[in-house]
Design a protein around this motif. Structure first.
Motif, PDB file in Angstrom:
ATOM      1  N   TYR A 114       0.901  -1.186   0.116  1.00 11.44           N
ATOM      2  CA  TYR A 114      -0.128   0.073   0.010  1.00 11.44           C
ATOM      3  C   TYR A 114       0.790   1.003  -0.064  1.00 11.44           C
ATOM      4  O   TYR A 114       2.220   1.202   0.305  1.00 11.44           O
ATOM      5  CB  TYR A 114      -1.076   0.036   1.234  1.00 11.44           C
ATOM      6  CG  TYR A 114      -1.643  -1.332   1.639  1.00 11.44           C
ATOM      7  CD1 TYR A 114      -2.443  -1.762   0.673  1.00 11.44           C
ATOM      8  CD2 TYR A 114      -0.846  -1.913   2.718  1.00 11.44           C
ATOM      9  CE1 TYR A 114      -2.935  -3.181   1.357  1.00 11.44           C
ATOM     10  CE2 TYR A 114      -1.567  -3.264   3.084  1.00 11.44           C
ATOM     11  CZ  TYR A 114      -2.414  -3.654   2.354  1.00 11.44           C
ATOM     12  OH  TYR A 114      -2.837  -4.795   2.690  1.00 11.44           O
ATOM     13  N   GLY A 115       0.294   2.205  -0.188  1.00 11.41           N
ATOM     14  CA  GLY A 115       1.101   3.655  -0.076  1.00 11.41           C
ATOM     15  C   GLY A 115       2.437   3.604  -0.649  1.00 11.41           C
ATOM     16  O   GLY A 115       2.822   3.460  -1.705  1.00 11.41           O
ATOM     17  N   TRP A 116       3.431   3.935   0.354  1.00 14.59           N
ATOM     18  CA  TRP A 116       4.845   4.001   0.126  1.00 14.59           C
ATOM     19  C   TRP A 116       5.263   2.659  -0.827  1.00 14.59           C
ATOM     20  O   TRP A 116       6.004   2.592  -1.636  1.00 14.59           O
ATOM     21  CB  TRP A 116       5.479   4.353   1.044  1.00 14.59           C
ATOM     22  CG  TRP A 116       5.335   5.762   1.843  1.00 14.59           C
ATOM     23  CD1 TRP A 116       4.563   6.025   2.774  1.00 14.59           C
ATOM     24  CD2 TRP A 116       5.763   6.944   1.271  1.00 14.59           C
ATOM     25  NE1 TRP A 116       4.481   7.313   3.029  1.00 14.59           N
ATOM     26  CE2 TRP A 116       5.059   8.191   2.137  1.00 14.59           C
ATOM     27  CE3 TRP A 116       6.344   7.252   0.420  1.00 14.59           C
ATOM     28  CZ2 TRP A 116       5.234   9.404   1.989  1.00 14.59           C
ATOM     29  CZ3 TRP A 116       6.516   8.694  -0.152  1.00 14.59           C
ATOM     30  CH2 TRP A 116       6.080   9.606   0.674  1.00 14.59           C
ATOM     31  N   ALA A 117       4.899   1.510  -0.312  1.00 16.05           N
ATOM     32  CA  ALA A 117       5.361   0.391  -0.745  1.00 16.05           C
ATOM     33  C   ALA A 117       5.070  -0.231  -1.909  1.00 16.05           C
ATOM     34  O   ALA A 117       5.575  -0.613  -2.753  1.00 16.05           O
ATOM     35  CB  ALA A 117       4.878  -0.957   0.341  1.00 16.05           C
ATOM     36  N   LEU A 118       3.721   0.478  -2.354  1.00 17.40           N
ATOM     37  CA  LEU A 118       3.377   0.175  -3.693  1.00 17.40           C
ATOM     38  C   LEU A 118       4.163   0.859  -4.514  1.00 17.40           C
ATOM     39  O   LEU A 118       4.470   0.720  -5.745  1.00 17.40           O
ATOM     40  CB  LEU A 118       1.637   0.508  -3.647  1.00 17.40           C
ATOM     41  CG  LEU A 118       1.164   0.357  -4.945  1.00 17.40           C
ATOM     42  CD1 LEU A 118       1.317  -1.156  -5.518  1.00 17.40           C
ATOM     43  CD2 LEU A 118      -0.324   0.638  -5.038  1.00 17.40           C
ATOM     44  N   GLU A 119       4.585   2.362  -4.266  1.00 23.03           N
ATOM     45  CA  GLU A 119       5.370   3.062  -5.045  1.00 23.03           C
ATOM     46  C   GLU A 119       6.715   2.388  -5.394  1.00 23.03           C
ATOM     47  O   GLU A 119       7.239   2.870  -6.356  1.00 23.03           O
ATOM     48  CB  GLU A 119       5.298   4.348  -4.588  1.00 23.03           C
ATOM     49  CG  GLU A 119       4.208   5.208  -4.352  1.00 23.03           C
ATOM     50  CD  GLU A 119       4.095   6.633  -4.618  1.00 23.03           C
ATOM     51  OE1 GLU A 119       5.161   6.984  -5.054  1.00 23.03           O
ATOM     52  OE2 GLU A 119       3.383   7.247  -4.248  1.00 23.03           O
ATOM     53  N   ASN A 120       7.064   1.912  -4.332  1.00 25.27           N
ATOM     54  CA  ASN A 120       8.408   1.143  -4.438  1.00 25.27           C
ATOM     55  C   ASN A 120       8.192  -0.546  -4.800  1.00 25.27           C
ATOM     56  O   ASN A 120       9.004  -1.225  -4.473  1.00 25.27           O
ATOM     57  CB  ASN A 120       9.043   1.256  -3.277  1.00 25.27           C
ATOM     58  CG  ASN A 120       9.608   2.443  -2.926  1.00 25.27           C
ATOM     59  OD1 ASN A 120      10.482   3.061  -3.862  1.00 25.27           O
ATOM     60  ND2 ASN A 120       8.987   3.282  -1.876  1.00 25.27           N
ATOM     61  N   ARG A 121       7.016  -1.081  -5.243  1.00 27.99           N
ATOM     62  CA  ARG A 121       6.917  -2.312  -5.458  1.00 27.99           C
ATOM     63  C   ARG A 121       7.972  -3.036  -6.398  1.00 27.99           C
ATOM     64  O   ARG A 121       8.481  -3.989  -6.100  1.00 27.99           O
ATOM     65  CB  ARG A 121       5.586  -2.740  -6.192  1.00 27.99           C
ATOM     66  CG  ARG A 121       4.927  -3.959  -6.017  1.00 27.99           C
ATOM     67  CD  ARG A 121       3.539  -4.096  -6.364  1.00 27.99           C
ATOM     68  NE  ARG A 121       3.374  -3.671  -8.031  1.00 27.99           N
ATOM     69  CZ  ARG A 121       2.275  -4.033  -8.362  1.00 27.99           C
ATOM     70  NH1 ARG A 121       1.236  -4.213  -7.755  1.00 27.99           N
ATOM     71  NH2 ARG A 121       2.250  -3.595  -9.903  1.00 27.99           N
ATOM     72  N   ALA A 122       8.277  -2.176  -7.431  1.00 32.78           N
ATOM     73  CA  ALA A 122       9.116  -3.079  -8.248  1.00 32.78           C
ATOM     74  C   ALA A 122      10.590  -3.484  -7.700  1.00 32.78           C
ATOM     75  O   ALA A 122      11.344  -4.236  -7.849  1.00 32.78           O
ATOM     76  CB  ALA A 122       9.489  -2.205  -9.582  1.00 32.78           C
ATOM     77  N   ALA A 123      11.184  -2.396  -6.656  1.00 36.91           N
ATOM     78  CA  ALA A 123      12.259  -2.426  -6.146  1.00 36.91           C
ATOM     79  C   ALA A 123      12.235  -3.651  -4.912  1.00 36.91           C
ATOM     80  O   ALA A 123      12.902  -3.911  -3.957  1.00 36.91           O
ATOM     81  CB  ALA A 123      12.786  -1.117  -5.304  1.00 36.91           C
TER      82      ALA A 123
END
Lengths: 371, 91
Positions: free
Chosen positions: A186-195
């Motif tokens: 969610y949130g921050w983690a979703l933005e960083n999902r590829a990493a």
């Protein structure tokens, strides 16, 4: 439906935090003005009294960094006075002996300290600030003062290969509990999902090592392993089911069924400044929206799992499909399951050295994508 | 396993509390709670680290004369120890 009593209250005292973890569970707009009008000591104290009367047994002080609240000892004393079992969930950068002793005298029951990795350099890199050394110091102090200690580590592509060392760290710090939480996107983690999304091999190895560790330590350490729902093909029963067990209160008093619920547009959260906690638990439209199973679409409605996983996570359904009432796409029966399969297959194929994938660090200025 | 000489006590961070809302004795631990029936609660109230298992059984026996509680007490302690809720005071 019959509305039961909640067991736990998560008090997000503030969204201020010295760490900048790229999977932070705070909303991406955590720096917005609204959150800065934090509840006062007296307002929180009233909430703790109401929560206790409502049947809450467990209280987690979290954030952001709850230690950033100077009145934390008073808040602990108030909660302890109402018989609540209190946990401090902290990054522990400012948990020195004097502060820890004050919290103990106030009646704090339990301390949970986050680590970003077992490796100091990588832990500091993920946290976005130097912190590992002080965490170790604080964990030793917590045990020296005879608090029960939980170590929590969020697991992902960039630390899963250190799982053996992470388990070793928890053992060497004499932790009573270890929370290993595969990243929830969610949130921050979703933005960083590829990493952050791991490979299947990383997860399988980690699960084998955790099982061996669990067998070796037995009752000496309680290990909570939060499943990587992207890989499980079945959704998790988020928060034990919407509005069934848990209440989360934001720094400015908004009462939510889970910490991510603000991503669902159209939900109206009542505030403890306007209403009693009991009224909100029973009558709040946000709580009743997905309570029980009447809201469920197919394939959930006729699924034998519906009283086990409660249709999965509403926030995840919203973020991936745009519809918060959809079946959680991590479920293999979801018509949107391909979204999850695609993401994990991309992660599987990715050969980029993980540390070269740039991270979007949590910031009070909001995320680039949210602007 | 528990012998009659062992002295059980609640593990670190575990405490017993009456829950007035659910009208039940609860065993609270970090991030968890276990609802206790009245007989389990009676045993746990005596697990303060001073009394031996034999002493606990004897004490309960005086409250319920004529009933053999020994096995029930030892089994309860074994299952709570497996959950990490009760430990040996001397180890």
């Amino acid at each position: 439906m019959q509305i039961g009593n909640p067991y736990s209250l998560v008090a997000e005292l503030t969204y201020r935090c010295p760490l900048r973890c790229p999977y932070c569970s705070n909303p991406v707009d955590c720096g917005s003005e609204a959150y800065k009008t934090e509840l006062t000591t007296e307002e929180w104290s009233r909430v703790f009294a109401d929560a206790s009367a409502l049947g809450v047994l467990q209280l987690g002080f979290t954030g952001g960094e709850p230690m950033a609240r100077r009145d934390l000892p008073e808040l602990v004393a108030s909660a302890a006075g109402h018989g609540l079992y209190t946990t401090l969930v902290t990054a522990a950068l400012t948990l020195d002996r004097a502060r820890a002793k004050r919290l103990q005298e106030a009646g704090l029951d339990h301390v949970q300290i986050s680590f970003q990795d077992s490796d100091p350099t990588n832990s500091d890199r993920i946290a976005g600030t130097r912190s590992w050394d002080r965490k170790v110091e604080a964990a030793r102090l917590v045990r020296e003062l005879d608090f029960p200690l939980t170590i929590n580590v969020v697991l992902h592509r960039q630390n899963l290969d250190n799982i053996a060392e992470i388990l070793g760290l928890a053992e060497s710090l004499d932790a009573d509990r270890l929370e290993l939480a595969n990243t929830q996107y969610y949130g921050w983690a979703l933005e960083n999902r590829a990493a952050l999304l791991p490979s299947r091999e990383q997860l399988e190895r980690a699960e084998r090592l955790v099982a061996e560790f669990r067998a070796r330590l037995g009752a000496r350490m309680e290990i909570l392993y939060v499943i990587p729902d992207y890989f499980d093909n079945q959704p998790k029963p988020c928060s034990g089911g919407w509005a069934r067990q848990t209440i989360v209160i934001s720094p400015h008093g908004s009462v939510m069924p889970c910490h991510a619920a603000s991503v669902i547009p159209g939900l109206e959260f009542d505030n403890v400044r306007d209403r009693s906690l009991e009224w909100i638990w029973v009558h709040s439209s946000a709580f009743n929206k997905f309570r029980g199973s009447d809201w469920m679409p197919e394939p959930c409605r006729s699924c034998p799992q519906k009283e086990i996983d409660f249709g999965g996570c509403r926030c995840q359904a919203m973020l991936l499909t745009g519809d918060p009432a959809a079946t959680d796409p991590t479920c293999m029966y979801s018509p949107h399951h391909h979204l999850v399969v695609d993401a994990r297959e991309r992660a599987q194929r990715s050969e980029a050295p993980v540390k070269l994938v740039p991270l979007v660090y949590r910031s009070m200025k909001g995320s680039p994508a949210s602007k | 396993m528990w012998s009659d000489q062992d002295r059980p006590r609640l593990a670190r961070g575990v405490r017993l509390r009456w829950d007035p809302v659910r009208e039940t004795q609860m065993l609270l631990r970090p991030e968890g709670a276990v609802a206790l029936n009245p007989s389990a609660a009676a045993v746990l109230e005596l697990c303060e680290g001073q009394r031996s298992v034999g002493g606990i059984i004897e004490e309960l026996q005086t409250r319920h004369p004529g009933v053999d509680l020994g096995n029930d007490v030892r089994e309860l302690l074994a299952s709570l120890a497996e959950l990490g809720l009760v430990i040996h005071a001397d180890r």
